[in-house]
Design a protein around this motif. Sequence first.
Motif, PDB file in Angstrom:
ATOM      1  N   VAL A   1       1.606   3.325   2.954  1.00 18.74           N
ATOM      2  CA  VAL A   1       1.059   3.276   2.256  1.00 18.74           C
ATOM      3  C   VAL A   1      -0.648   3.227   1.348  1.00 18.74           C
ATOM      4  O   VAL A   1      -1.484   3.734   0.903  1.00 18.74           O
ATOM      5  CB  VAL A   1       1.815   2.738   0.445  1.00 18.74           C
ATOM      6  CG1 VAL A   1       1.265   3.843  -0.541  1.00 18.74           C
ATOM      7  CG2 VAL A   1       3.195   3.211   0.480  1.00 18.74           C
ATOM      8  N   ALA A   2      -0.500   1.882   2.352  1.00 13.97           N
ATOM      9  CA  ALA A   2      -1.914   1.230   2.580  1.00 13.97           C
ATOM     10  C   ALA A   2      -2.918   1.527   2.874  1.00 13.97           C
ATOM     11  O   ALA A   2      -4.718   1.963   2.679  1.00 13.97           O
ATOM     12  CB  ALA A   2      -1.970  -0.255   2.674  1.00 13.97           C
ATOM     13  N   ALA A   3      -2.722   2.142   4.610  1.00 12.90           N
ATOM     14  CA  ALA A   3      -3.464   3.222   4.605  1.00 12.90           C
ATOM     15  C   ALA A   3      -4.258   4.253   4.585  1.00 12.90           C
ATOM     16  O   ALA A   3      -4.675   4.960   4.719  1.00 12.90           O
ATOM     17  CB  ALA A   3      -2.608   2.961   6.746  1.00 12.90           C
TER      18      ALA A   3
ATOM     19  N   VAL B   1      -2.839  13.984  -0.639  1.00 14.69           N
ATOM     20  CA  VAL B   1      -2.465  13.735  -2.034  1.00 14.69           C
ATOM     21  C   VAL B   1      -0.832  13.421  -2.120  1.00 14.69           C
ATOM     22  O   VAL B   1      -0.646  12.677  -2.626  1.00 14.69           O
ATOM     23  CB  VAL B   1      -3.223  14.598  -2.980  1.00 14.69           C
ATOM     24  CG1 VAL B   1      -2.923  13.649  -4.398  1.00 14.69           C
ATOM     25  CG2 VAL B   1      -5.051  14.076  -3.242  1.00 14.69           C
ATOM     26  N   THR B   2      -0.458  15.139  -1.342  1.00 19.67           N
ATOM     27  CA  THR B   2       0.500  15.275  -1.113  1.00 19.67           C
ATOM     28  C   THR B   2       1.791  13.828  -0.883  1.00 19.67           C
ATOM     29  O   THR B   2       2.954  13.089  -1.029  1.00 19.67           O
ATOM     30  CB  THR B   2       1.060  16.442  -0.993  1.00 19.67           C
ATOM     31  OG1 THR B   2       0.962  17.465  -2.376  1.00 19.67           O
ATOM     32  CG2 THR B   2       2.564  16.671  -1.343  1.00 19.67           C
ATOM     33  N   MET B   3       1.046  13.749   0.501  1.00 22.59           N
ATOM     34  CA  MET B   3       1.528  12.851   0.910  1.00 22.59           C
ATOM     35  C   MET B   3       1.856  11.192   0.741  1.00 22.59           C
ATOM     36  O   MET B   3       2.723  10.663   0.978  1.00 22.59           O
ATOM     37  CB  MET B   3       0.593  12.867   2.513  1.00 22.59           C
ATOM     38  CG  MET B   3       1.063  13.570   3.521  1.00 22.59           C
ATOM     39  SD  MET B   3       0.550  13.572   4.553  1.00 22.59           S
ATOM     40  CE  MET B   3      -1.042  13.823   4.923  1.00 22.59           C
ATOM     41  N   LEU B   4       0.443  11.278  -0.219  1.00 25.12           N
ATOM     42  CA  LEU B   4       0.185   9.723  -0.901  1.00 25.12           C
ATOM     43  C   LEU B   4       1.512   9.617  -1.954  1.00 25.12           C
ATOM     44  O   LEU B   4       2.601   8.562  -2.088  1.00 25.12           O
ATOM     45  CB  LEU B   4      -1.193   9.754  -2.056  1.00 25.12           C
ATOM     46  CG  LEU B   4      -1.107   8.279  -2.413  1.00 25.12           C
ATOM     47  CD1 LEU B   4      -1.073   7.168  -1.489  1.00 25.12           C
ATOM     48  CD2 LEU B   4      -2.077   8.243  -3.210  1.00 25.12           C
ATOM     49  N   ALA B   5       1.526  10.650  -2.795  1.00 26.74           N
ATOM     50  CA  ALA B   5       2.596  11.007  -3.704  1.00 26.74           C
ATOM     51  C   ALA B   5       4.204  10.297  -3.001  1.00 26.74           C
ATOM     52  O   ALA B   5       5.189   9.593  -3.235  1.00 26.74           O
ATOM     53  CB  ALA B   5       2.545  12.211  -4.250  1.00 26.74           C
ATOM     54  N   LEU B   6       4.353  11.613  -1.653  1.00 25.76           N
ATOM     55  CA  LEU B   6       5.958  11.281  -1.220  1.00 25.76           C
ATOM     56  C   LEU B   6       5.886   9.777  -0.688  1.00 25.76           C
ATOM     57  O   LEU B   6       6.689   9.827  -0.238  1.00 25.76           O
ATOM     58  CB  LEU B   6       5.802  12.398   0.115  1.00 25.76           C
ATOM     59  CG  LEU B   6       5.555  13.482  -0.315  1.00 25.76           C
ATOM     60  CD1 LEU B   6       6.120  14.770   0.727  1.00 25.76           C
ATOM     61  CD2 LEU B   6       6.832  14.196  -1.595  1.00 25.76           C
TER      62      LEU B   6
ATOM     63  N   GLN C   1       9.107  -8.175  -9.614  1.00 19.05           N
ATOM     64  CA  GLN C   1       7.922  -7.483  -9.408  1.00 19.05           C
ATOM     65  C   GLN C   1       8.653  -6.326  -8.040  1.00 19.05           C
ATOM     66  O   GLN C   1       9.035  -6.582  -6.901  1.00 19.05           O
ATOM     67  CB  GLN C   1       6.676  -8.371  -9.110  1.00 19.05           C
ATOM     68  CG  GLN C   1       5.793  -8.943 -10.121  1.00 19.05           C
ATOM     69  CD  GLN C   1       6.442  -9.806 -10.365  1.00 19.05           C
ATOM     70  OE1 GLN C   1       7.356 -10.512  -8.915  1.00 19.05           O
ATOM     71  NE2 GLN C   1       6.738  -9.833 -11.847  1.00 19.05           N
ATOM     72  N   PRO C   2       7.774  -4.773  -8.501  1.00 23.50           N
ATOM     73  CA  PRO C   2       7.572  -4.596  -7.810  1.00 23.50           C
ATOM     74  C   PRO C   2       6.978  -4.293  -6.141  1.00 23.50           C
ATOM     75  O   PRO C   2       6.560  -5.179  -6.579  1.00 23.50           O
ATOM     76  CB  PRO C   2       8.103  -2.968  -7.914  1.00 23.50           C
ATOM     77  CG  PRO C   2       7.246  -2.966  -9.348  1.00 23.50           C
ATOM     78  CD  PRO C   2       7.642  -4.454  -9.353  1.00 23.50           C
ATOM     79  N   ASP C   3       7.254  -3.431  -5.671  1.00 28.47           N
ATOM     80  CA  ASP C   3       6.361  -3.107  -3.987  1.00 28.47           C
ATOM     81  C   ASP C   3       5.199  -3.342  -5.040  1.00 28.47           C
ATOM     82  O   ASP C   3       5.040  -2.281  -5.768  1.00 28.47           O
ATOM     83  CB  ASP C   3       6.458  -2.890  -3.323  1.00 28.47           C
ATOM     84  CG  ASP C   3       7.607  -3.446  -1.960  1.00 28.47           C
ATOM     85  OD1 ASP C   3       7.643  -4.170  -2.382  1.00 28.47           O
ATOM     86  OD2 ASP C   3       8.355  -2.608  -1.550  1.00 28.47           O
ATOM     87  N   TRP C   4       3.796  -3.708  -4.408  1.00 31.66           N
ATOM     88  CA  TRP C   4       2.610  -2.960  -4.576  1.00 31.66           C
ATOM     89  C   TRP C   4       2.145  -2.104  -4.668  1.00 31.66           C
ATOM     90  O   TRP C   4       1.189  -1.257  -6.180  1.00 31.66           O
ATOM     91  CB  TRP C   4       1.116  -3.604  -4.032  1.00 31.66           C
ATOM     92  CG  TRP C   4       1.237  -2.627  -2.904  1.00 31.66           C
ATOM     93  CD1 TRP C   4       1.761  -2.747  -1.578  1.00 31.66           C
ATOM     94  CD2 TRP C   4       0.331  -1.558  -2.404  1.00 31.66           C
ATOM     95  NE1 TRP C   4       1.240  -2.110  -0.697  1.00 31.66           N
ATOM     96  CE2 TRP C   4       0.024  -1.074  -0.855  1.00 31.66           C
ATOM     97  CE3 TRP C   4      -0.837  -1.333  -3.040  1.00 31.66           C
ATOM     98  CZ2 TRP C   4      -0.053  -0.159  -0.856  1.00 31.66           C
ATOM     99  CZ3 TRP C   4      -1.236   0.514  -2.659  1.00 31.66           C
ATOM    100  CH2 TRP C   4      -0.885   0.186  -1.619  1.00 31.66           C
ATOM    101  N   TYR C   5       2.671  -0.185  -4.604  1.00 30.79           N
ATOM    102  CA  TYR C   5       1.822   0.992  -4.944  1.00 30.79           C
ATOM    103  C   TYR C   5       2.510   1.253  -5.589  1.00 30.79           C
ATOM    104  O   TYR C   5       2.562   2.229  -6.217  1.00 30.79           O
ATOM    105  CB  TYR C   5       2.272   1.692  -3.523  1.00 30.79           C
ATOM    106  CG  TYR C   5       3.693   1.431  -2.498  1.00 30.79           C
ATOM    107  CD1 TYR C   5       4.748   1.766  -3.147  1.00 30.79           C
ATOM    108  CD2 TYR C   5       3.943   0.820  -1.729  1.00 30.79           C
ATOM    109  CE1 TYR C   5       6.131   1.990  -2.979  1.00 30.79           C
ATOM    110  CE2 TYR C   5       5.456   0.889  -1.377  1.00 30.79           C
ATOM    111  CZ  TYR C   5       6.650   0.698  -1.691  1.00 30.79           C
ATOM    112  OH  TYR C   5       7.334   1.458  -1.819  1.00 30.79           O
ATOM    113  N   VAL C   6       4.333   0.601  -6.011  1.00 24.57           N
ATOM    114  CA  VAL C   6       4.393   1.212  -7.575  1.00 24.57           C
ATOM    115  C   VAL C   6       4.484   0.044  -9.172  1.00 24.57           C
ATOM    116  O   VAL C   6       4.380   0.345  -9.621  1.00 24.57           O
ATOM    117  CB  VAL C   6       5.541   2.008  -7.766  1.00 24.57           C
ATOM    118  CG1 VAL C   6       5.671   2.727  -6.631  1.00 24.57           C
ATOM    119  CG2 VAL C   6       6.542   0.591  -6.918  1.00 24.57           C
ATOM    120  N   ALA C   7       3.383  -1.182  -8.308  1.00 26.99           N
ATOM    121  CA  ALA C   7       3.516  -2.127  -9.004  1.00 26.99           C
ATOM    122  C   ALA C   7       2.841  -1.381 -10.327  1.00 26.99           C
ATOM    123  O   ALA C   7       2.062  -2.451 -11.904  1.00 26.99           O
ATOM    124  CB  ALA C   7       3.058  -3.398  -8.494  1.00 26.99           C
TER     125      ALA C   7
END
Length: 537
Positions: free
Chosen positions: A85-87, A113-118, A267-273
Amino acid sequence: MFPDHWSFMLGEIALYSFVTLVLTGVYLTLFYEPSTAETVYRGAYVALNGSTVSAAYASTVALSYDVRAGLLMRQAHHWSALIFVAAIVVHLCRVFFTGAFRKPRDLNWPVGVTMLALAMLNGFTGYSLPDDLLSGTGLRIIYSVVLSIPIVGSWLALLVFGGEFPAPETMPRLYISHVLLVPAVLVVLISVHLMVLVRQKHSHFPGPGHGEQNVVGSRLWPAYAVRSLSLFTGVLAVVFALGGLVQINPVWIYGPFGPAKATSPAQPDWYVAWGDGALRLFPPVNFHVFGHLVPAPFFPAVVLGGVTFLLLYAWPWLERRRTGDKAAHQVLDRPRDRPWRMAVGAWALTFFTILLLAAADDIMARLFAVPVTALLNLFRILVLTLPFVVAGATLLVARSLRAGSAPHTSELTADDVRRGLAHARQHESVDSSSDAPAVDRPRYDEMVRLWRNPDGTWRWRWQGPQGSQALLSNEVFRSRDAAIDAARVAYPDLLVHQDEPPEGIVLPEPPRPDWLSRAAAPLVWLVLAILARRRRR
């Protein structure tokens, strides 16, 4: 041809992280059991031995303690998800700030953008599969967010979770989504993304010989292939080093999930925090619209997330409408050349960073021994003010870099800032057919190259398209500023590029051999040939 700049490898890091996810995920599916049915754990983890827990939690603990290399695979899988997700996010930032989303690549932007959401969705479902107390708390929050959607919320919750939370059908549905549905869609999108890339070729940064009709870089074989495979092995090495040395998601410490329990701090993982941070900062305000309740979680979770991705999807067309630029572009923008785009990106990054930090307010309260309510009020003030301050500063810096001569932000001078302020109201356009002055649209096929001589003086030369021609300045200047001013007087519509280390110094020609040396050379070869023949006899 593939560009040599390092930033073009960010997408490949995401690709290789996805490959690592698939490889480690296949191993984990051999031992994981997606069921909330009760079972008794019998294994090497003594603190849990003999306890009645769900099958999902028991199999996760068994993977960590009883399966050979199970903990390594679990942690490597989790770390590769974070890197994946970070990349994608960093790659998306590179595409955004350099204008790589413009034609003809505007259709590839929604795919990314869709790949980021998925990726975010699949990361969260995988995070929830162990059925530990921390992931169960996150699932309860998401269930409440889905229920907060007016009119259709209860139906969506029934469809996704299979009933009132916690439902027995929840875990199998998350599992099928995580290991089959979302990965299959990601594989299709990655294939489409790569096919479009191969068809349209890479873009490239401005520079001599980099035009709108060519691609400059390394060939696929062997240079690029070797570099790409080396990156793949590097990603594998980093992921498995983190998986073996850095602990992550220790579910045996959190304990099994219970509907009446909650863990704090959580805390959840950073990408949904950032979503968790928004829920914490938004005031508890409920109201009714046409008789339907709109709960407080609806705005910070559903509306904020929906508006964010809607703007991401629409950005290429929003910018095209604002600038009127409908031309195809092979040459990327320098970020400084689009100050307003820089300001919008800086605002968004600052806004979501504050939300991400707000998701850890309980940890900060414990570390710094301050009331959590004080931290909440501080973050509420920051999220409403700091993004605008950062956006304004970014806008000024970008305009100063564009109007001045500093190659980097650290080299900005007061004169550059004054030039940036003087151009604050200047119309910004990227349309090559616009009537805007040429100074607003730097020409990258020609440029002025500036360098410092060994004696401390400065000089410059004009360089023609693709480096085919060059004209050296007649004067030698005692300072860099004087050389830049003279170059801008001579060529006001061109970029001034400083070469470090100096590149333009004319070296003396090597001495040519005289007539005697030229005549002696054949005689020497003749003598050597005679000696060699006599030795053979």
